[in-house]
Design an enzyme around this catalytic site. Sequence first.
Site, PDB file in Angstrom:
ATOM      1  N   HIS A 349       0.848  -1.193   0.000  1.00 45.17           N
ATOM      2  CA  HIS A 349       0.000   0.000   0.000  1.00 45.17           C
ATOM      3  C   HIS A 349       0.880   1.238   0.000  1.00 45.17           C
ATOM      4  O   HIS A 349       1.837   1.322   0.782  1.00 45.17           O
ATOM      5  CB  HIS A 349      -0.921   0.000   1.225  1.00 45.17           C
ATOM      6  CG  HIS A 349      -1.746   1.245   1.359  1.00 45.17           C
ATOM      7  ND1 HIS A 349      -1.615   2.111   2.409  1.00 45.17           N
ATOM      8  CD2 HIS A 349      -2.692   1.775   0.552  1.00 45.17           C
ATOM      9  CE1 HIS A 349      -2.459   3.123   2.259  1.00 45.17           C
ATOM     10  NE2 HIS A 349      -3.129   2.946   1.144  1.00 45.17           N
ATOM     11  N   SER A 350       0.590   2.172  -0.886  1.00 40.57           N
ATOM     12  CA  SER A 350       1.283   3.461  -0.923  1.00 40.57           C
ATOM     13  C   SER A 350       2.793   3.257  -1.095  1.00 40.57           C
ATOM     14  O   SER A 350       3.226   2.597  -2.031  1.00 40.57           O
ATOM     15  CB  SER A 350       0.956   4.253   0.353  1.00 40.57           C
ATOM     16  OG  SER A 350       1.407   5.580   0.274  1.00 40.57           O
TER      17      SER A 350
END
Length: 670
Positions: A349-350
């Site tokens: 994520h990210s």
Amino acid sequence: MSSVESQQEQSSQSDPSPSPNSCSSFELVDMDAGSLYEPVSPHWFYCKIIDSKETWIPFNSQDSQQLEEAYSSGKDYNRIVPTDGGRYDVHLGERMRYAVYWDELASEVRRCTWFYKGDKDNKYIPYSESFSQVLEETYMLAVTLDEWKKKLESPNREIIILHNPKLMVHYQPVAGSDEWGSAPAEQGRPRTVKRGVENISVDIHCGEPLQIDHLVFVVHGIGPACDLRFRSIVQCVNDFRSVSLNLLQTHFKKAQENQQIGRVEFLPVNWHSPLHSTGVDVDLQRITLPSINRLRHFTNDTILDVFFYNSPTYCQTIVDTVASEMNRIYILFLQRNPNFKGSVSIAGHSLGSLILFDILTNQKDSLGDTDSEKDLPSIFMDQGDTPTLEEDLKKLQLSEFFSIFEKEKIDKEALTLCTDKDLQEMGIPLGPRKKILNYFRTRKNSMVPVKYPRLIYKPEIFFAFGSPIGMFLTVRGLKRIDPNYRFPTCKGFFNIYHPFDPVAYRIEPMVVPGMEFEPMLIPHHKGRKRMHLELREGLTRMSMDLKNNLLGSLRMAWKSFTRAPYPALQASETAEETEAEPESNSEKPSDVNTEENPVPVKEEAPPIHVGMLNGGQRIDYVLQEKPIESFNEYLFALQSHLCYWESEDTVLLVLKEIYQTQGIFLDQPL
């Protein structure tokens, strides 16, 4: 004491039945005092600290049954029982629950039979095992002898009165009461007491399938918190796993009934804590200004992680931590699941997706595949305007020395290794020597290489959620990804993002920069598009049709006005033509209309080739925004970056792609 009992009897007579809003099931208790006593069914709970408050959470029915069987065997002191799909171990002798794959505070475990309602909420709290045994013995005597209004005092000087099987109350001592104590009726509002977990309002899940088909490692982004509720990566991955279990029951029901599948295990990988335990926080605190303290602390703890990853020193720490954690957890997982035959995928994520992308890009295939590795194209197909040695010397206004370096066969890499004495022996004067050495040594120091560790497994698929990979590659000077490039050890790559996510960037335009096309729309987990998206597309299509029809009508009217009149003498000759004219005229405007303003016709779009990064399949996948999100993009921008953990559409796409590699498909295609 008789006055106390009379008061209690009056209170019980005045309110003989519980409130209809009560969560408890009083009607399950038999009111016949002469009925036979039946032992209580215990259920196991564990205690979690949530918002600085103790919360007792029940084990699922499968785990509770295993714990009860181990307890009943009589050899429970050194017994360790795995629970929660093998992610936790319960030490029965200690009555403690420990996390297996990550660091977490141990939580207390209790065999629960009697409960009382808490102060500020409707959640029931279990009594200690020893006092529950006392309560059960007292209840047994009351049922057997039909003698009620039993009063007990807990170790905390709390009073419990058993009026009848339906009404049992708990009184707390008033703080600051004198040594003589006070009557229970004077000690505030009584609390409800319940016997057995079946009589309290609590959700107890059945349990997880024992068979694990696939393992997915999940790497978090910046900061210790992963959503707007400031929850850790462990809690967010727990939500992701719970959503996946629900979707398996609804969208892979046939495969589950045929026992073709079990479940997918998602395990979190934490790199933030090891990074900030290096002492860098102390150094940052020493230079941080005292004003707006909370904002500066938030910045140091979250946003600076991006700068840490761009620092060669701390980048090495981060990639080492992520790779070593995944390798460690993988080995431990195989030890605890020796029958596991599935594959492994990774998700980030990210910033976590960028970390995984860099690690995968720098992997080496097995020794037997070294020849095939040499044939793989590099991802760095077009680095943009990377200056050559001649261009660098021209920039320094020292182009006349290029012939000397060319004669000595010295390139930019060799020049960074040259000393002042080496350049002097080539006949380069002192001034140019100093300029050249300073320029190339500065560039060398600014490009400290990072040694990427090797993973001990080959990931099947790489999922990126809300990923800034495209932006970072562009900032690094990469303009295009070679269409033939693929990860050395990973077959698939899915870039999944919300349309309002401010951190997410696309990948496909870097593979095929000469084309403009939309990303793949992720279908809603209940099928079709969301209603507001279909309505928007329908209105857009309707407006285009109205516009095209209006333009066509205007052209037809204009042509009828400007048409030359036929001579009267040729009326007989042109009779047939005038009859056929409306038909021809009706065709002409449509022909003109299609030539000048073509009406959009639904045709199958030609296949889009986006390279081999995902095995020839599409890479960019976009979620459908919710109706409320479409009102204001900016208002939901931050939330959209943190929405993936509980997004059924995201989880279903992950499950679909994972099980497709095993030849298992959805019950009904979306």
